[in-house]
Design a protein around this motif. Structure first.
Motif, PDB file in Angstrom:
ATOM      1  N   GLY A 109       0.797  -1.217   0.000  1.00 27.26           N
ATOM      2  CA  GLY A 109       0.000   0.000   0.000  1.00 27.26           C
ATOM      3  C   GLY A 109       0.833   1.271   0.000  1.00 27.26           C
ATOM      4  N   THR A 110       0.142   2.381  -0.112  1.00 27.78           N
ATOM      5  CA  THR A 110       0.820   3.668  -0.244  1.00 27.78           C
ATOM      6  C   THR A 110       1.576   4.082   1.010  1.00 27.78           C
ATOM      7  N   LYS A 111       1.149   3.645   2.171  1.00 24.23           N
ATOM      8  CA  LYS A 111       1.847   4.038   3.398  1.00 24.23           C
ATOM      9  C   LYS A 111       3.256   3.450   3.464  1.00 24.23           C
ATOM     10  N   ILE A 112       3.440   2.286   2.828  1.00 26.64           N
ATOM     11  CA  ILE A 112       4.780   1.691   2.776  1.00 26.64           C
ATOM     12  C   ILE A 112       5.572   2.256   1.598  1.00 26.64           C
ATOM     13  N   VAL A 113       4.924   2.367   0.439  1.00 27.07           N
ATOM     14  CA  VAL A 113       5.632   2.863  -0.743  1.00 27.07           C
ATOM     15  C   VAL A 113       6.090   4.299  -0.548  1.00 27.07           C
ATOM     16  N   ASN A 114       5.282   5.087   0.123  1.00 29.65           N
ATOM     17  CA  ASN A 114       5.660   6.481   0.380  1.00 29.65           C
ATOM     18  C   ASN A 114       6.635   6.608   1.552  1.00 29.65           C
ATOM     19  N   LYS A 115       7.070   5.439   2.058  1.00 29.25           N
ATOM     20  CA  LYS A 115       8.100   5.344   3.099  1.00 29.25           C
ATOM     21  C   LYS A 115       7.677   5.949   4.430  1.00 29.25           C
ATOM     22  N   GLN A 116       6.361   5.938   4.648  1.00 29.65           N
ATOM     23  CA  GLN A 116       5.898   6.289   5.985  1.00 29.65           C
ATOM     24  C   GLN A 116       6.207   5.135   6.935  1.00 29.65           C
ATOM     25  N   VAL A 117       6.260   3.929   6.357  1.00 22.01           N
ATOM     26  CA  VAL A 117       6.621   2.722   7.104  1.00 22.01           C
ATOM     27  C   VAL A 117       7.528   1.904   6.207  1.00 22.01           C
ATOM     28  N   LYS A 118       8.568   1.271   6.788  1.00 19.88           N
ATOM     29  CA  LYS A 118       9.424   0.404   5.973  1.00 19.88           C
ATOM     30  C   LYS A 118       9.968  -0.721   6.835  1.00 19.88           C
ATOM     31  N   HIS A 119       9.883  -1.952   6.323  1.00 21.06           N
ATOM     32  CA  HIS A 119      10.400  -3.099   7.055  1.00 21.06           C
ATOM     33  C   HIS A 119      11.915  -3.021   7.178  1.00 21.06           C
ATOM     34  N   LYS A 120      12.439  -3.575   8.252  1.00 22.31           N
ATOM     35  CA  LYS A 120      13.878  -3.526   8.518  1.00 22.31           C
ATOM     36  C   LYS A 120      14.691  -4.169   7.400  1.00 22.31           C
ATOM     37  N   THR A 121      14.232  -5.320   6.937  1.00 23.98           N
ATOM     38  CA  THR A 121      14.980  -6.028   5.895  1.00 23.98           C
ATOM     39  C   THR A 121      15.069  -5.198   4.630  1.00 23.98           C
TER      40      THR A 121
END
Length: 279
Positions: free
Chosen positions: A195-207
């Motif tokens: 989703g956009t919240k991850i793609v827009n780097k509001q959230v990003k997994h450690k790996t």
């Protein structure tokens, strides 16, 4: 021990390592999401920086959850249709056939595991073809191999699994990929979306941060996916689920908290969806 070149190793080894780790958990008699002895074998024979993946619980459980989700969809359709063809696009080193073969041994089902030439070259060192399971070179942007499979299985229903794939492409490219697979008769397409919240780097997994992996398209769940495809193919919605609505306790306290949030919110982070192409 095989060493894979760094350019492609992350996309192959991340899900593989998590499946191997979970398979060991199953052997210990613990509650496991899936059991994958083949993944254990592969990890023990392929050199990798597995310690990087160890610290990311969200990617870990997420990879397992999506693999189980797609396995379950294959099971469902296999019992629904007299002849089923499964296409694992961008298959990497996934062993879906090995996980399901004993359960579905009496069913008329064939698996095609497709990926780019360099990946299939690695895959063929560890996987052998048989009359129900094949590895082949197949680029999602080239429909030639898709047409060949369609010609070979004229009376079959098809399920295409796009696991860990679409988020690496622009939306225009995703449309082309789906259009290519829409050539198949009665095709069911299942995919995981970021989703956009991850793609827009509001959230990003450690790996992903550690490996500097970037996603190119944010799609917020089933409705957004169908809207994207509406000018390319006729799509029937089938299913949507989100991470942390199941196995939330395995993510830790954060997972339990997020699992209580509404699906309409969680799909902005990631989701798993299924559609049928009306062709």
């Amino acid at each position: 021990m095989l060493k894979i070149n760094d350019e492609i190793s992350s996309t192959l080894l991340i899900p593989l390592y998590y499946k191997a780790k979970e398979s060991k958990r199953a052997k210990e008699g613990k509650n496991a999401i899936l059991n994958d002895p083949k993944a254990e074998f592969l990890v023990s024979n392929i050199e990798g920086k597995y310690e990087i993946y160890e610290k990311d619980r969200f990617s870990n459980i997420g990879c397992l959850f999506r693999a189980k989700y797609f396995d379950d969809k294959v099971r469902e359709l296999c019992y629904q249709f007299s002849e089923l063809v499964v296409i694992n696009a961008a298959c990497g080193l996934d062993s879906r056939y090995e996980r399901l073969k004993d359960e579905l041994k009496d069913k008329n089902i064939v698996f095609y595991n497709a990926d780019l030439p360099e990946v299939i070259k690695i895959r063929k060192q560890f996987f052998s073809d048989n009359d129900k399971n094949f590895s082949l070179v197949g680029d999602a942007f080239d429909d030639t191999w898709i047409k060949d499979i369609k010609q070979k299985h004229k009376n079959a229903n098809f399920i295409v699994i796009l696991e860990g794939l679409l988020m690496y492409f622009k939306k225009s490219e995703i449309k082309q990929i789906i259009k290519n697979f829409s050539l198949l008769k009665d095709v069911y397409i299942y995919a995981d979306l970021v989703g956009t919240k991850i793609v827009n780097k509001q959230v990003k997994h450690k790996t992903m941060s550690e490996l500097k992996i970037d996603f190119k398209s944010g799609i917020n769940g089933l409705d957004d996916f169908i809207s994207l495809l509406s000018d390319v193919v006729k799509v029937k919605p089938l299913n949507e689920t989100v991470y942390m609505k199941k196995y939330s306790f395995r993510y830790g306290l954060a997972g339990v908290f997020f699992g209580l949030l509404p699906q309409s919110f969680l799909r902005n982070f990631s989701s798993l969806v299924g559609v049928k192409i009306d062709n």
